[in-house]
Design an enzyme around this catalytic site. Structure first.
Site, PDB file in Angstrom:
ATOM      1  N   ARG A  18       7.977   5.565   2.673  1.00  0.00           N
ATOM      2  CA  ARG A  18       7.193   5.881   1.480  1.00  0.00           C
ATOM      3  C   ARG A  18       5.846   6.481   1.856  1.00  0.00           C
ATOM      4  O   ARG A  18       5.248   6.069   2.847  1.00  0.00           O
ATOM      5  CB  ARG A  18       6.939   4.599   0.677  1.00  0.00           C
ATOM      6  CG  ARG A  18       6.252   4.844  -0.662  1.00  0.00           C
ATOM      7  CD  ARG A  18       5.667   3.569  -1.224  1.00  0.00           C
ATOM      8  NE  ARG A  18       6.665   2.533  -1.442  1.00  0.00           N
ATOM      9  CZ  ARG A  18       6.363   1.239  -1.571  1.00  0.00           C
ATOM     10  NH1 ARG A  18       5.126   0.831  -1.497  1.00  0.00           N
ATOM     11  NH2 ARG A  18       7.308   0.363  -1.789  1.00  0.00           N
ATOM     12  N   LYS A 116      14.742   4.614  -0.428  1.00  0.00           N
ATOM     13  CA  LYS A 116      15.381   3.322  -0.156  1.00  0.00           C
ATOM     14  C   LYS A 116      16.806   3.640   0.268  1.00  0.00           C
ATOM     15  O   LYS A 116      17.455   4.485  -0.350  1.00  0.00           O
ATOM     16  CB  LYS A 116      15.390   2.444  -1.412  1.00  0.00           C
ATOM     17  CG  LYS A 116      14.007   1.965  -1.810  1.00  0.00           C
ATOM     18  CD  LYS A 116      14.046   1.107  -3.065  1.00  0.00           C
ATOM     19  CE  LYS A 116      12.628   0.710  -3.457  1.00  0.00           C
ATOM     20  NZ  LYS A 116      12.575   0.052  -4.773  1.00  0.00           N
ATOM     21  N   ASP A 240      10.352  -2.181 -13.593  1.00  0.00           N
ATOM     22  CA  ASP A 240       9.439  -1.388 -12.783  1.00  0.00           C
ATOM     23  C   ASP A 240       9.984   0.053 -12.729  1.00  0.00           C
ATOM     24  O   ASP A 240      10.996   0.360 -13.355  1.00  0.00           O
ATOM     25  CB  ASP A 240       9.203  -2.022 -11.394  1.00  0.00           C
ATOM     26  CG  ASP A 240      10.268  -1.672 -10.375  1.00  0.00           C
ATOM     27  OD1 ASP A 240      11.434  -1.551 -10.772  1.00  0.00           O
ATOM     28  OD2 ASP A 240       9.940  -1.532  -9.185  1.00  0.00           O
TER      29      ASP A 240
HETATM   30 ZN   LIG Z   1      11.234  -0.991  -7.665  1.00  0.00          ZN
END
Ligand SMILES: [Zn+2]
Length: 461
Positions: A18, A116, A240
Site C-alpha cells: 500500500r 491485498k 469500510d
Molecule cells: Zn478494508
C-alpha cells in the site's frame, strides 16, 4: 530481459502492499505486483487468478497494470471489476481460482491505494510479501503469455449471501457503504432482503464525499446514527471502503465495537456447534471471552492482524473469529475470510429470529469500562525491544501475563495490553476494568511500564 523493479521500502507492508498514488505507488509498481505475485502462483502450479478493484480513481489504471503483470507470467486472469474485497475472495473460493489480487486502499484516504492478495485459499502476507519484493528486485519472474477476460460475479455473490439468510420477522435497517466499493452489492442485496432498508452513500465514489469509509472511527458513524434515530430503525450497518470490516449501531444509535458484535454472533454459531472454538484478537474485551465460555464455547485469544487470524482459524477449525477493528470471519457455512456483507447477513438472521432487540442483547452483556485503542509513538527499531523490557520487568516482579501478542496483564480489577503494531511505528495499548477507579489504576500501571522504557505517553492519557 531482467525486468527488475524496486518498490519504495514503505509500501511492502505486513498484510498488504500500500502507498500514496503518485508518491510511493505508481502503475509500474502495480505491474511488478502482478509479476511478483503471478510468479508465486505459477511456481506453485497455478494457472488462473481473479482480479478485483475498489472504486478509487486510481484503481482502474493500477488494476490494468496488475493484469498486465499477471498475464506476462502466463496466467489466465479473470477481471471481476469493481466490488468489495470479500467478493474477490468469494470468486477465488467459489470458482477454484489459484489466487486473487484486489486493488484497494481499504479504509485509507482517497490518495492511497494498494493490493491485498490471496494465494490459493490462503492469505498472501508477511514473508510472502517480502519475498515478492526480493523477486521483483532480482527480476526473477515466471514468463509466458496469458490472457485477461472479464467475469461478472456480483449476481452469484449476492445470491450466495442471501442463501444463508434465516430471518423470520422483517427488520428496519439503515446501511452506510460510505461511498466505498460495497455500494452496488449493498443495493442488490437489500432489494432481495425482507424488511425496510434505508441506504446511505451507496454510490461508489473514490473521493468519499460523505465521510471517511472507516467505521472504527466514531465520527464516521454520525450520519448512520442520526439515520437510525430518525428512521426508528432496528439497527444500522456500516462498511469500510472495501467492506472487509463492519461497523454496527443498535436501535438506540449506540455503537457496538468488534468484540461486542462477535459476542452476539457467537450465540448462533455455538447453538449450532456446541463447544466450538471462537477466536478474537488480543485487543478484545474480557467480556467477549467470558461470554463465549458462558455459551459453552472455547474462547481463544490470538494475535492481532486479519491475515494472522485467518491463518490460525484454518489451523484450529474455529467456525467464527473476529477483531476489534471489525474484521469478522465465518467458517461454518462461509469460507473463512473476512466479509462484512456476510457478517451483516448473519447478524440480521440472528436478530430476525429473536424477540430481543440488538440493544437488549447488548445490554445483557456484562458492562465494563475500557479505553479506546491508545497509541504511543515508538520507532520501528525500538518497539519490539520495549515489549521485551516490559516482559522482563513483569517476570522479575512475579506478575503473570499473556504474551500471545505483546503483553496482556490480567489483575483482579481487569487487564491492560501493550503490543507493538505490525503496520505502524507505534505501541498500541488498551485497558479495561469493572469501574472507573479500577481503570485509572490499570492505566497508571501501563504508563509506569512505558515510562520505565523511556516512552512518553500521549498528553491526553
Ligand atoms: Zn478494508
Amino acid at each position: 530481459m531482467t525486468d527488475s523493479h524496486r518498490f519504495d521500502p514503505t509500501v511492502l507492508r505486513e498484510y498488504d502492499i500500500r502507498g500514496v498514488v503518485g508518491e510511493t505507488l505508481a502503475a509500474a509498481d502495480a505491474r511488478a505486483v502482478g509479476r511478483g505475485f503471478g510468479t508465486a502462483v505459477v511456481r506453485g502450479g497455478g494457472r488462473k487468478v481473479a482480479l478485483g478493484r475498489d472504486g478509487r480513481l486510481s484503481s482502474p489504471e493500477l488494476a490494468a497494470a496488475v493484469a498486465d503483470g499477471l498475464a506476462a507470467c502466463g496466467l489466465e486472469v479473470a477481471d471481476i471489476g469493481v466490488g468489495p474485497t470479500p467478493m474477490l475472495y468469494f470468486t477465488v473460493c467459489e470458482y477454484g481460482y489459484d489466487g486473487g489480487v484486489m486493488v484497494t486502499g481499504s479504509h485509507n484516504p482517497a490518495e492511497y491505494n494498494g493490493f491485498k492478495m490471496m494465494l490459493g485459499r490462503k492469505s498472501f502476507w508477511g514473508k510472502d510479501i517480502q519475498a515478492l519484493g526480493r523477486r521483483a528486485a532480482a527480476g526473477d519472474h515466471a514468463a509466458g503469455r496469458g490472457k485477461v477476460r472479464t467475469q461478472a460475479v456480483m449476481k452469484a455473490y449476492v445470491a450466495r449471501l442471501l442463501r444463508d439468510y434465516r430471518g423470520d420477522r422483517p427488520l428496519t435497517v439503515v446501511w452506510d457503504a460510505g461511498n466505498g466499493s460495497a455500494g452496488d452489492v449493498m443495493v442488490a442485496l437489500t432489494r432481495q432482503l425482507p424488511g425496510r432498508h434505508i441506504l446511505l452513500n451507496a454510490g461508489i465514489d473514490g473521493q468519499f464525499p460523505a465521510h471517511h469509509p472507516d467505521p472504527t472511527v466514531e465520527k464516521n458513524l454520525d450520519q448512520l446514527r442520526e439515520a437510525v434515530r430518525t428512521e426508528r430503525a432496528d439497527l444500522g450497518i456500516a462498511f469500510d471502503g472495501d467492506a472487509d470490516r463492519i461497523g454496527v449501531v443498535d436501535g438506540q444509535a449506540r455503537i457496538l465495537w468488534g468484540d461486542q458484535i462477535l459476542a452476539i454472533l457467537a450465540r448462533d454459531v455455538l447453538a449450532e456447534r456446541p463447544g466450538a472454538t471462537i477466536m478474537a484478537d488480543v485487543k478484545a474485551s474480557q467480556v467477549l471471552f467470558d461470554e463465549v465460555a458462558r455459551l459453552g464455547g472455547q474462547p481463544l485469544m490470538w494475535r492481532t492482524g486479519h491475515s494472522i487470524i485467518k491463518t490460525k482459524m484454518a489451523e484450529t477449525g474455529a467456525p467464527l473469529a473476529g477483531e476489534m477493528s471489525g474484521h469478522i470471519f465465518f467458517a461454518d457455512t462461509w469460507y473463512g475470510f473476512d466479509d462484512a456483507l456476510y457478517a451483516a447477513i448473519r447478524l440480521l438472521s440472528l436478530l430476525a429470529r429473536r424477540p430481543e432487540s440488538l440493544a437488549a442483547l447488548r445490554d445483557a452483556l456484562p458492562q465494563a469500562v475500557n479505553t479506546p485503542e491508545l497509541r504511543f509513538p515508538c520507532g520501528d527499531e525500538r518497539k519490539f525491544a520495549v515489549i521485551d523490557e516490559v516482559k522482563a520487568r513483569l517476570r522479575a516482579a512475579g506478575a503473570s501475563f499473556s504474551d500471545v501478542d505483546g503483553v496482556r496483564v490480567a489483575t483482579a480489577e481487569g487487564w491492560w495490553l501493550l503490543r507493538a503494531s505490525n503496520t505502524q511505528d507505534v505501541l498500541v495499548a488498551r485497558c479495561e476494568a469493572r469501574d472507573e477507579p479500577g481503570l485509572a489504576r490499570l492505566k497508571d500501571a501501563l504508563i509506569a511500564q512505558v515510562k520505565a522504557s523511556g516512552i512518553a505517553p500521549p498528553a491526553d492519557l
